[in-house]
Design a protein around this motif. Structure first.
Motif, PDB file in Angstrom:
ATOM      1  N   ASN A   1     -13.938  24.222   6.698  1.00 55.23           N
ATOM      2  CA  ASN A   1     -14.908  24.415   8.418  1.00 55.23           C
ATOM      3  C   ASN A   1     -14.956  25.501   7.995  1.00 55.23           C
ATOM      4  O   ASN A   1     -14.926  26.413   9.394  1.00 55.23           O
ATOM      5  N   GLY A   2     -15.525  26.321   7.491  1.00 56.27           N
ATOM      6  CA  GLY A   2     -15.743  27.889   6.712  1.00 56.27           C
ATOM      7  C   GLY A   2     -15.427  29.098   7.748  1.00 56.27           C
ATOM      8  O   GLY A   2     -16.097  29.939   7.574  1.00 56.27           O
ATOM      9  N   THR A   3     -14.248  28.298   7.318  1.00 56.96           N
ATOM     10  CA  THR A   3     -12.817  29.580   7.554  1.00 56.96           C
ATOM     11  C   THR A   3     -12.452  29.833   6.215  1.00 56.96           C
ATOM     12  O   THR A   3     -11.795  29.172   5.890  1.00 56.96           O
TER      13      THR A   3
ATOM     14  N   ILE B   1      -9.730  40.663  11.467  1.00 58.42           N
ATOM     15  CA  ILE B   1     -11.438  41.185  12.039  1.00 58.42           C
ATOM     16  C   ILE B   1     -11.767  42.485  11.399  1.00 58.42           C
ATOM     17  O   ILE B   1     -11.005  43.189  11.228  1.00 58.42           O
TER      18      ILE B   1
ATOM     19  N   VAL C   1      -7.194  30.355  18.815  1.00 62.94           N
ATOM     20  CA  VAL C   1      -8.195  30.883  17.915  1.00 62.94           C
ATOM     21  C   VAL C   1      -8.874  29.608  18.017  1.00 62.94           C
ATOM     22  O   VAL C   1      -8.477  28.614  17.382  1.00 62.94           O
TER      23      VAL C   1
ATOM     24  N   ILE D   1      -4.458  26.981  17.434  1.00 63.13           N
ATOM     25  CA  ILE D   1      -5.849  26.400  16.601  1.00 63.13           C
ATOM     26  C   ILE D   1      -6.422  25.693  17.707  1.00 63.13           C
ATOM     27  O   ILE D   1      -5.946  24.729  17.667  1.00 63.13           O
TER      28      ILE D   1
ATOM     29  N   GLY E   1     -16.745  41.368  12.204  1.00 62.83           N
ATOM     30  CA  GLY E   1     -16.400  40.122  12.838  1.00 62.83           C
ATOM     31  C   GLY E   1     -15.382  39.162  12.394  1.00 62.83           C
ATOM     32  O   GLY E   1     -14.430  40.027  11.363  1.00 62.83           O
ATOM     33  N   ILE E   2     -14.701  37.917  12.288  1.00 58.92           N
ATOM     34  CA  ILE E   2     -13.536  37.244  12.502  1.00 58.92           C
ATOM     35  C   ILE E   2     -13.225  37.422  10.900  1.00 58.92           C
ATOM     36  O   ILE E   2     -14.268  36.745  10.591  1.00 58.92           O
TER      37      ILE E   2
ATOM     38  N   HIS F   1     -13.804  31.887  18.279  1.00 66.61           N
ATOM     39  CA  HIS F   1     -13.863  33.268  18.968  1.00 66.61           C
ATOM     40  C   HIS F   1     -12.045  33.512  18.659  1.00 66.61           C
ATOM     41  O   HIS F   1     -11.528  31.737  18.457  1.00 66.61           O
ATOM     42  N   VAL F   2     -11.794  34.502  19.548  1.00 68.42           N
ATOM     43  CA  VAL F   2     -10.381  34.663  20.113  1.00 68.42           C
ATOM     44  C   VAL F   2     -10.083  34.378  21.692  1.00 68.42           C
ATOM     45  O   VAL F   2     -10.978  34.901  22.367  1.00 68.42           O
TER      46      VAL F   2
ATOM     47  N   ILE G   1     -12.116  27.505  16.748  1.00 69.02           N
ATOM     48  CA  ILE G   1     -12.414  27.323  15.092  1.00 69.02           C
ATOM     49  C   ILE G   1     -13.910  25.978  14.984  1.00 69.02           C
ATOM     50  O   ILE G   1     -13.177  25.344  15.817  1.00 69.02           O
TER      51      ILE G   1
ATOM     52  N   TYR H   1      -6.440  19.272   9.174  1.00 71.89           N
ATOM     53  CA  TYR H   1      -5.087  19.497   9.545  1.00 71.89           C
ATOM     54  C   TYR H   1      -4.071  19.302   9.495  1.00 71.89           C
ATOM     55  O   TYR H   1      -2.903  19.784   9.404  1.00 71.89           O
TER      56      TYR H   1
ATOM     57  N   THR I   1     -16.818  40.206  17.966  1.00 78.08           N
ATOM     58  CA  THR I   1     -15.715  39.488  17.603  1.00 78.08           C
ATOM     59  C   THR I   1     -15.520  38.974  18.925  1.00 78.08           C
ATOM     60  O   THR I   1     -16.075  39.635  19.756  1.00 78.08           O
TER      61      THR I   1
ATOM     62  N   VAL J   1     -16.155  23.521  14.393  1.00 74.55           N
ATOM     63  CA  VAL J   1     -16.015  22.377  13.681  1.00 74.55           C
ATOM     64  C   VAL J   1     -17.589  21.409  13.523  1.00 74.55           C
ATOM     65  O   VAL J   1     -17.590  21.041  14.369  1.00 74.55           O
ATOM     66  N   PRO J   2     -17.997  21.381  12.363  1.00 73.81           N
ATOM     67  CA  PRO J   2     -18.828  19.736  12.298  1.00 73.81           C
ATOM     68  C   PRO J   2     -18.565  18.664  11.728  1.00 73.81           C
ATOM     69  O   PRO J   2     -19.344  17.774  12.285  1.00 73.81           O
TER      70      PRO J   2
ATOM     71  N   ALA K   1     -20.767  25.187   8.312  1.00 71.15           N
ATOM     72  CA  ALA K   1     -20.377  24.439   7.317  1.00 71.15           C
ATOM     73  C   ALA K   1     -19.210  24.738   9.134  1.00 71.15           C
ATOM     74  O   ALA K   1     -17.567  23.929   8.526  1.00 71.15           O
ATOM     75  N   GLY K   2     -19.160  25.099   9.705  1.00 72.32           N
ATOM     76  CA  GLY K   2     -18.439  25.488  11.068  1.00 72.32           C
ATOM     77  C   GLY K   2     -17.929  27.266  10.743  1.00 72.32           C
ATOM     78  O   GLY K   2     -18.627  28.226   9.990  1.00 72.32           O
ATOM     79  N   GLY K   3     -16.930  27.522  11.308  1.00 76.28           N
ATOM     80  CA  GLY K   3     -16.722  28.860  11.063  1.00 76.28           C
ATOM     81  C   GLY K   3     -16.142  29.406  13.139  1.00 76.28           C
ATOM     82  O   GLY K   3     -15.881  28.529  13.192  1.00 76.28           O
ATOM     83  N   ILE K   4     -15.086  30.250  12.507  1.00 74.69           N
ATOM     84  CA  ILE K   4     -14.054  30.967  13.619  1.00 74.69           C
ATOM     85  C   ILE K   4     -15.155  31.660  14.271  1.00 74.69           C
ATOM     86  O   ILE K   4     -15.962  32.149  14.854  1.00 74.69           O
TER      87      ILE K   4
ATOM     88  N   VAL L   1      -4.472  37.703  11.960  1.00 76.07           N
ATOM     89  CA  VAL L   1      -5.987  37.148  12.149  1.00 76.07           C
ATOM     90  C   VAL L   1      -6.410  38.760  11.838  1.00 76.07           C
ATOM     91  O   VAL L   1      -6.868  39.507  12.887  1.00 76.07           O
TER      92      VAL L   1
ATOM     93  N   ALA M   1     -11.918  17.375  10.380  1.00 74.29           N
ATOM     94  CA  ALA M   1     -10.881  18.762  10.716  1.00 74.29           C
ATOM     95  C   ALA M   1      -9.694  18.794  11.195  1.00 74.29           C
ATOM     96  O   ALA M   1      -8.718  18.831  10.385  1.00 74.29           O
TER      97      ALA M   1
ATOM     98  N   TYR N   1      -2.101  32.179   8.010  1.00 75.77           N
ATOM     99  CA  TYR N   1      -0.662  31.485   8.634  1.00 75.77           C
ATOM    100  C   TYR N   1       0.295  31.385   6.797  1.00 75.77           C
ATOM    101  O   TYR N   1       0.399  31.255   5.928  1.00 75.77           O
TER     102      TYR N   1
END
Lengths: 134, 134
Positions: free
Chosen positions: B125-127, B10, A8, A53, B76-77, A79-80, A10, A22, A127, A12-13, A74-77, B8, A18, B82
């Motif tokens: 991170n927006g997730t 969706i 996955v 990830i 969308g995702i 793609h998968v 993600i 983690y 997606t 990130v800014p 803020a970032g976001g998911i 995940v 980040a 976790y």
């Protein structure tokens, strides 16, 4: 046809923040950043017991992640990625099923050194789906 | 601390169409829809060899997915989940690390019958991150 969930991704800014989050807050195994100039990203892989990830941060101009982070500061998911055995057979089957492959439809060598394709997110429930031949 | 990627999720605008697409175009193992009235969603699990994709569709009024689909009509995702061994210890460690837990901070019983918590996406991170005790 699709096999394992390879990762996955993600966007990130702040890649360092980040990664540190983690590592320390979530207690995950976080690898060192890798610049991928051919893909316009710096990548940090987080190893979970069953998958990865992939933290993405823009590298250079025209990064494919820059626009995403503009829309999602803020970032976001992002793609998968699903694994396939034969990316050409997968592509042909998906196209015959009415799904659009991004770009010119030919696999490119992805960040892991293996052939990849992306499917149009509008055809896939919003997606972005990457297919990677393993 | 975090273990496997449990799933995940969706959010999709048409659960039957999305299920059929994963079944026939992507060739995945797709289970029958399950209504989860306590969570305001109907869920379809897609079994991959190493994890699951969870398709989400609103059920009833005040579904937590309805607003997401209004903002993202194509779908969308929605979140990643976790696994953790001890959700109370995980929560306390995450709060001490400055991450916000959604709701009143107490675990609820999730769609799989196990205790879950969600972390604030602005801190991650927006997730949207779900933690599930397994």
């Amino acid at each position: 046809m699709i096999g394992r969930l390879n990762h996955v991704a993600i966007a990130v800014p702040d890649l360092e923040a980040a990664s540190e989050q983690y590592r320390t807050a979530l207690g995950a195994k976080v690898n060192a950043p890798q610049d991928e100039p051919d893909h316009g990203v710096t990548v940090v892989f987080i190893e979970l017991p069953n998958t990865k990830i992939e933290l993405l941060y823009p590298l250079g101009e025209n990064s494919p992640i820059a626009g995403f982070l503009e829309k999602n500061p803020a970032g976001g998911i992002h793609h998968v990625c699903y694994e396939v055995d034969d990316i050409i057979a997968a592509r042909d089957h998906l196209k015959a099923s009415g799904l659009r492959v991004l770009g010119n439809g030919e696999p490119k060598i992805g960040a892991h050194g293996k052939p990849v394709l992306f499917l149009h997110p509008k055809d896939m429930n919003g997606t972005l789906v990457e297919l990677e031949q393993v």
